[in-house]
Design a protein around this motif. Sequence first.
Motif, short mmCIF file in Angstrom:
data_model
loop_
_atom_site.label_atom_id
_atom_site.label_comp_id
_atom_site.label_asym_id
_atom_site.label_seq_id
_atom_site.Cartn_x
_atom_site.Cartn_y
_atom_site.Cartn_z
N ASP A 140 28.51 17.18 2.41
CA ASP A 140 27.21 16.57 2.14
C ASP A 140 27.03 15.26 2.90
O ASP A 140 25.91 14.82 3.16
CB ASP A 140 27.06 16.28 0.63
N ILE A 141 28.16 14.62 3.19
CA ILE A 141 28.13 13.34 3.90
C ILE A 141 28.81 13.50 5.24
O ILE A 141 29.84 14.16 5.36
CB ILE A 141 28.84 12.24 3.06
N LYS A 142 28.19 12.87 6.26
CA LYS A 142 28.74 12.97 7.61
C LYS A 142 30.18 12.47 7.67
O LYS A 142 30.54 11.54 6.94
CB LYS A 142 27.88 12.12 8.57
N GLN A 144 32.01 10.27 8.74
CA GLN A 144 32.33 8.92 9.19
C GLN A 144 33.53 8.42 8.39
O GLN A 144 33.91 9.02 7.40
CB GLN A 144 31.15 7.97 8.94
N HIS A 145 34.09 7.28 8.81
CA HIS A 145 35.14 6.66 8.00
C HIS A 145 34.55 6.26 6.64
O HIS A 145 33.57 5.51 6.60
CB HIS A 145 35.68 5.41 8.69
N ILE A 149 31.28 3.52 5.38
CA ILE A 149 30.16 3.88 4.50
C ILE A 149 30.18 3.03 3.24
O ILE A 149 29.17 2.44 2.84
CB ILE A 149 30.23 5.38 4.14
N ILE A 184 20.73 6.22 2.61
CA ILE A 184 21.28 7.58 2.71
C ILE A 184 20.79 8.32 3.93
O ILE A 184 21.56 8.93 4.66
CB ILE A 184 20.97 8.36 1.42
N LYS A 185 19.48 8.25 4.17
CA LYS A 185 18.94 9.03 5.29
C LYS A 185 18.78 8.24 6.57
O LYS A 185 18.41 8.79 7.62
CB LYS A 185 17.60 9.67 4.87
N LYS B 142 11.36 5.27 10.80
CA LYS B 142 10.60 5.81 9.66
C LYS B 142 9.72 4.73 9.04
O LYS B 142 10.09 3.55 9.01
CB LYS B 142 11.57 6.33 8.59
N ASP B 178 30.60 3.66 14.67
CA ASP B 178 30.42 4.12 13.29
C ASP B 178 29.31 3.35 12.57
O ASP B 178 28.50 3.93 11.85
CB ASP B 178 31.74 3.97 12.51
N VAL B 182 25.97 4.88 10.97
CA VAL B 182 25.68 4.79 9.53
C VAL B 182 24.38 4.04 9.28
O VAL B 182 23.54 4.47 8.49
CB VAL B 182 26.85 4.10 8.79
N LYS B 185 21.36 6.23 11.51
CA LYS B 185 21.12 7.65 11.20
C LYS B 185 21.44 8.01 9.76
O LYS B 185 21.22 9.14 9.33
CB LYS B 185 21.93 8.52 12.18
N GLY B 186 21.99 7.07 9.02
CA GLY B 186 22.29 7.35 7.61
C GLY B 186 23.60 8.09 7.43
O GLY B 186 24.36 8.27 8.38
N ILE B 187 23.84 8.51 6.21
CA ILE B 187 25.13 9.13 5.92
C ILE B 187 25.00 10.61 5.56
O ILE B 187 25.99 11.33 5.54
CB ILE B 187 25.83 8.39 4.75
#
Lengths: 188, 188
Positions: A140-142, A144-145, A149, A184-185, B142, B178, B182, B185-187
């Motif tokens: 659900d989450i990219k 990344q480290h 996040i 989040i987005k 956005k 990273d 984050v 582009k978000g997570i």
Amino acid sequence: MKPTRKQEIIQVAASLFKEKGYSAVSMRDIAQAMDIKAASLYNHISGKQEILSTLILEVAKAFTNKMSAITLETLTPLQKIEKVIEIHIDITVNYSENIATLNNDWMHLEGDDLERVVKMREDYEENFRSIIKQGVAQGDIKPQHPEVILFSILSTLRTLYLWNEKRGKMDVNVLKKDMVSVLIKGIA
Amino acid sequence: MKPTRKQEIIQVAASLFKEKGYSAVSMRDIAQAMDIKAASLYNHISGKQEILSTLILEVAKAFTNKMSAITLETLTPLQKIEKVIEIHIDITVNYSENIATLNNDWMHLEGDDLERVVKMREDYEENFRSIIKQGVAQGDIKPQHPEVILFSILSTLRTLYLWNEKRGKMDVNVLKKDMVSVLIKGIA
DNA sequence: TTACAAAACTAACGATTGTTAGTTGAAATT
DNA sequence: AATTTCAACTAACAATCGTTAGTTTTGTAA
């Protein structure tokens, strides 16, 4: 409810602590803000340190409790993060002075209170980290480290108090929606 | 280059200020950390306030200069934001103590220095806000409230210093990639 | 009206604060 | 070798710090 004199003192102190920091505010400053003499404060509190620990523990407990409640709910990781953002906004709106002091002056706590608050913060972060890791694990989450996040979201939430005044007429629910979306987005 | 004695004092003070805050650090604390007596510090600096203003102005100038340089470049708004993130990481890596003091103790500056630093911060934020607004206007970003975007990104960047130690072995360029990802582009 | 408790007061304490003055020894320059 | 500069020192200052002791005022209940 009418606040007790003790609660009044703590609230006035909180406002001064937010403005100048714990160490730069004297008992005489607090007393002057209440239109009494410094010695009179000691009819209600045991000392400066009690003001600090009351202030910090109150809000630290609020965060810890809400966070561990979220952990136990049956939600997707992203839904949990959404909830974390919302509770941060709620608590910030009601306790902005306490948060300022928690963020900036926790290191001036003494003895068990210091240990306790540090522990609570670690637990809080660990809970948050688990949610993120689970989100990454199930896609659900990219990828990344998780630390990046965790840090990015938490920094924003923790310093929200600085921005709370400028928020002005912006509705709390609009703010929640916007922050969830941005954090989040993303913004692109 | 071998640092002057004055620079040594300021660096040692910066480290203590980061740990406990400006007001909680005495001249005797600084002196002790240098293995000299407090009075000896005054052979090199005019007072505690000079340490503070030197420390803060140094890093505040760095941010202001880099930001206004970015404003003048011919890049898309998103590319500019990317650059802002990168320069924050660069400056944080090199000046983490100064940033701690800028963030937490700017209000203890006096006179013109205080005005100047507040002005620099306002200009910085205004430049950032313009970039975001332009990005929203041309559809790259956005249509969220620019203030929410500004605040979210800036909070993360400004408190990066808190996290710089835990960063550990993480390469600076990986961190840049990273964080750009984050934050933009978000997570999800 | 009296009795009591709450909450203010004055006065002071020992410690610590930033800073100044004057001095001393070592290093660098003449 | 003489002189000057640098950077440390000791001693002390007035101000402010958190806090305590003892006293007086204020408000409430009997």
